[in-house]
Motif scaffolding. Structure first.
Motif, short mmCIF file in Angstrom:
data_model
loop_
_atom_site.label_atom_id
_atom_site.label_comp_id
_atom_site.label_asym_id
_atom_site.label_seq_id
_atom_site.Cartn_x
_atom_site.Cartn_y
_atom_site.Cartn_z
N ARG A 241 -7.57 -24.73 -63.79
CA ARG A 241 -8.49 -25.57 -63.03
C ARG A 241 -8.09 -25.69 -61.56
NH1 ARG A 241 -8.66 -27.05 -68.15
NH2 ARG A 241 -10.63 -27.76 -69.05
N ASP A 316 -21.64 -27.19 -65.23
CA ASP A 316 -21.26 -26.89 -66.61
C ASP A 316 -20.93 -25.42 -66.78
OD1 ASP A 316 -21.45 -29.47 -67.44
OD2 ASP A 316 -23.46 -29.28 -68.29
N ARG A 319 -17.49 -24.91 -65.49
CA ARG A 319 -16.52 -25.41 -66.48
C ARG A 319 -16.35 -24.41 -67.61
NH1 ARG A 319 -18.17 -30.89 -68.79
NH2 ARG A 319 -16.26 -30.50 -70.00
N LEU A 320 -17.45 -23.80 -68.05
CA LEU A 320 -17.36 -22.77 -69.09
C LEU A 320 -16.49 -21.60 -68.62
CD1 LEU A 320 -18.23 -21.38 -71.74
CD2 LEU A 320 -20.28 -20.59 -70.54
N ILE A 323 -12.82 -22.57 -68.76
CA ILE A 323 -12.28 -22.55 -70.13
C ILE A 323 -12.05 -21.12 -70.61
CG2 ILE A 323 -12.77 -23.18 -72.53
CD1 ILE A 323 -14.42 -25.54 -71.43
N ARG A 569 -25.29 -18.26 -66.98
CA ARG A 569 -23.89 -18.26 -67.40
C ARG A 569 -23.22 -16.93 -67.05
NH1 ARG A 569 -24.89 -20.86 -73.42
NH2 ARG A 569 -24.71 -23.07 -72.85
N GLU A 665 -12.90 -27.91 -77.02
CA GLU A 665 -13.28 -28.03 -75.62
C GLU A 665 -14.63 -27.37 -75.36
OE1 GLU A 665 -11.00 -27.73 -71.30
OE2 GLU A 665 -10.33 -26.50 -73.00
N LEU A 666 -14.83 -26.18 -75.94
CA LEU A 666 -16.12 -25.50 -75.79
C LEU A 666 -17.21 -26.24 -76.55
CD1 LEU A 666 -15.09 -21.73 -76.07
CD2 LEU A 666 -16.03 -22.88 -74.07
N ARG A 668 -17.47 -29.46 -77.01
CA ARG A 668 -17.89 -30.60 -76.20
C ARG A 668 -18.73 -30.15 -75.00
NH1 ARG A 668 -12.55 -32.26 -77.36
NH2 ARG A 668 -11.85 -31.45 -75.32
N LEU A 669 -18.38 -29.00 -74.43
CA LEU A 669 -19.10 -28.52 -73.26
C LEU A 669 -20.56 -28.19 -73.59
CD1 LEU A 669 -18.98 -27.59 -70.28
CD2 LEU A 669 -18.34 -25.32 -71.12
N HIS A 671 -22.14 -29.42 -76.16
CA HIS A 671 -22.69 -30.55 -76.93
C HIS A 671 -22.99 -30.15 -78.38
CE1 HIS A 671 -22.99 -32.46 -73.03
NE2 HIS A 671 -23.80 -31.50 -72.61
#
Length: 679
Positions: A241, A316, A319-320, A323, A569, A665-666, A668-669, A671
């Motif tokens: 990060r 988002d 963030r993907l 990760i 993405r 973690e993925l 949650r990303l 949902h």
């Protein structure tokens, strides 16, 4: 390997894919091998390297031991594309020494007829066929030249690589370096003179000498380059990060500074670049700097706004990417042997290059020299001898009935076939090189995809001790046909582009047709774009082939759907990861170059160099190549995990029967949740 259909498909659950394409590829290899064997058996590539005459004799060997140098009858016919070619349509002879003065057959004829010089003297200036003495021949000098018995002119020449080349050309390469090195100058004085050097040969010679002095240091810092690259990958693994944030801020800062400087310069009219840069003044004479600032400022501002807007709206997706970068680093460090896979493939690729080049050299040197004479308005083959009349050299490698006389029918047929279809076989050799190279790099990608998809579907717990060998065994056993099909498509597109460029070049040299040239360039551009897209799609398809055992068409169809449905993405992931890896390459090159410079200063090796920029440039290039190889594995890991993530979303729904395999973690990303927590 688990037999669960939602996970990595193991060895026993697969079947062979695209068998027809594999058979086609094997047939192609057999045909290429057969042609290569024929070419190698009949070709004479040594004649391209060693000095030889037009009759296939090597100068300085056997009966020509006393004649070590090769002389061209008309060296001007060797000029192609602004340089000297080793294959040219003129007679070559082996001579004991190169000509030391200029002579021209017409001038010699005039001096002989006008009794300005004696007949013996003028004719002794000629270079003629073996065993022929022009002094004893009754024909005029012009007739001897027209009959192909003597060279039309000689030039003051010196031997270079066994060939007599004009002294003016040789002096261009050697005079200046000899003047420098014959003097007893200090290293500082040599440095001063060498920076004003005008000969590329001098530069290359000095560069090689400098690299020879520091070869041990170069080897040491090549290892340091590997360590720095691994260190950067480890930093990404631990500080993903932070590194991504710094990289994005750095990119925005560069765009902002560039944009601000351009608009400030335009607004105030104070151009500091113009004041302190001579190059800027020269450029300003052709293109006004104000125009350049407007263009650069507009581009920088546009990308700054687009990037800032993208960061704010696609948070988002970023963030993907973070990760997946973290997971990819973990995957690479879990199977460190994958780092050695790319260098291994590169070594095989060099062997392919050597084989194709050697085959091409053999194809271009098949046959014997052809001499033709004109008899009753018809050209007939002839063999030059003392009584030849108009027996003129035509081509260096060919055949005719006289040359093949006494040859057995099989060899005769082989030579005729190879010579008649030489141009087509050279194109065939080029296509083979493209296909083999594309196949090899596709094999590299699909094996890595197998390793990293196994890592994803096994939930980061690999169940085999040798995942790289296991993946390679699966691909070789079941999916070589799919690789052959994917690489054939890429190779065909690339070959068509090369053919179109060749046609365009030929047409432009004959007669420029703007319409046809424009259409060809547009079509070539379209093929290039399509090839790039197909390569990107193939890389995603290989992930599905490696993990699920799909055929190429099925995998490509699914990969296309995944890319279209997740285009945002994909764009964010591709561009962000490419920028991260590019920053890693630049960082590794910069750090290694600085450490190398300090090391040379510490060991006093730097003061012994003539061109002091040589080691810095060399270590930067070496570091760049090493970092690119390592990061290509990292890039494949990122793309593999991304495709597996999309496949996980598409085929699973979080139920007991089809739980998601991705980590929490993925989950949650995106949902998503699993009904039953994974064990």
């Amino acid at each position: 390997m688990t037999s669960d259909t939602t996970r990595f498909v193991g060895y026993k659950q697969r079947h062979c894919t695209d068998i027809f394409c594999l058979i086609l590829f094997i047939i192609f290899i057999i045909i290429y091998g057969f042609i290569s064997i024929l070419a190698i058996s009949q070709g004479n590539p040594a004649s391209l390297i060693q000095a030889s005459d037009s009759f296939g004799n090597i100068c300085g060997k056997n009966e020509f031991k006393s004649k070590p140098y090769q002389l061209y009858y008309d060296i001007s016919k060797c000029l192609t594309g602004g340089g000297l070619s080793l294959v040219c349509p003129t007679t070559k002879l082996c001579v004991s020494s190169c000509p030391q003065q200029y002579s021209d057959y017409q001038a010699l004829q005039t001096m002989e007829l006008g009794n300005i010089l004696s007949r013996n003297y003028t004719r002794q200036q000629l270079v003629c066929m073996y065993g022929f003495n022009p002094v004893n021949d009754h024909r005029t000098i012009i007739e001897l030249v027209n009959d192909g018995l003597c060279a039309p002119y000689t030039i003051e020449s010196e031997p270079f690589l066994g060939r007599c080349l004009p002294s003016a050309v040789i002096n261009l390469f050697e005079d200046e370096s000899q003047q420098i090195f014959q003097q007893n100058l200090s290293v500082a004085q040599i440095n001063t003179q060498m920076f004003g050097i005008g000969s590329m040969a001098d530069v290359s010679r000095v560069v090689l000498a400098d690299l020879g002095k520091i070869k041990e240091s170069l080897a040491l810092f090549s290892v340091v380059a590997c360590a720095l690259t691994l260190l950067y990958m480890f930093a990404v693994k631990k500080l993903t990060r932070i590194i991504v944030t710094i990289t994005i801020i750095l990119f925005l800062l560069i765009l902002f500074i560039c944009s601000s400087f351009c608009w400030y310069t335009i607004y105030t009219g104070q151009d500091s670049v113009y004041e302190y840069s001579t190059v800027a003044r020269i450029v300003n004479d052709f293109i006004k700097l104000r125009t350049i600032y407007i263009v650069l400022g507009s581009i920088a501002t546009f990308f700054f706004i687009v990037t800032l807007f993208g960061i704010l709206t696609l948070f988002d997706r970023i963030r993907l990417s973070i990760i997946l970068l973290d997971q990819s680093a973990n995957a690479v460090f879990s199977v460190l042997t994958t780092i050695l896979w790319s260098p291994f493939i590169i070594l095989i690729y060099f062997l392919v290059i050597f084989t194709v080049i050697y085959t091409g050299m053999c194809l271009s040197t098949i046959g014997k020299p052809v001499f033709l004479s004109i008899d009753h308005n018809e050209t007939v083959p002839c063999i030059p001898n003392l009584n030849s009349t108009g027996c003129i050299f035509q081509e260096e490698y060919g055949y005719d009935s006289l040359v093949l006389n006494g040859t057995d029918p099989i060899t005769c047929g082989v030579i005729r076939f190879l010579v008649d279809y030489k141009s087509y076989l050279i194109w065939f050799n080029l296509f083979a090189f493209i296909w083999f190279g594309t196949f090899l790099f596709a094999f590299e990608e699909i094996v890595l995809a197998g390793v990293f998809s196994n890592y994803y579907w096994s939930q980061e717990r690999l169940t085999t001790s040798f995942p790289l060998l296991y993946s390679a065994a699966i691909i070789i056993r079941y999916h070589l046909g799919s690789i052959a099909l994917g690489s054939l498509l890429i190779a065909t597109l690339r070959f068509i582009r090369i053919v179109l460029d060749y046609i365009n070049e030929k047409c432009s040299s004959i007669q420029r047709n703007m319409v046809i040239e424009f259409i060809l360039k547009c079509f070539t551009c379209f093929l290039w774009i399509f090839e790039k897209f197909l390569k990107f799609l193939n890389k995603n398809s290989y992930v599905l082939i490696a993990s699920r055992g799909y055929s190429f068409c099925k995998a490509t169809r699914k990969a296309f759907v995944y890319v279209i449905n997740n285009c945002l993405r994909s764009v964010v992931l591709v561009h962000l990861t490419e920028w991260i890896l590019f920053c890693g390459i630049i960082s590794a090159c910069g750090c290694n170059a600085y450490l190398f410079y300090q090391y040379l200063q510490w060991t006093d090796e730097f003061d012994q160099l003539i061109l002091r920029w040589t080691p810095i440039v060399a270590i930067i290039l070496i570091t760049y190549l090493i970092a690119s190889l390592f990061f290509s594995v990292y890039d494949m890991a990122i793309k593999t995990l991304f495709v597996c993530f999309l496949q996980d979303l598409d085929e699973n729904d979080g139920s007991i029967q089809h739980p998601y395999v991705m980590n929490n973690e993925l989950l949650r990303l995106v949902h998503k949740t699993n009904i039953v927590e994974k064990k």
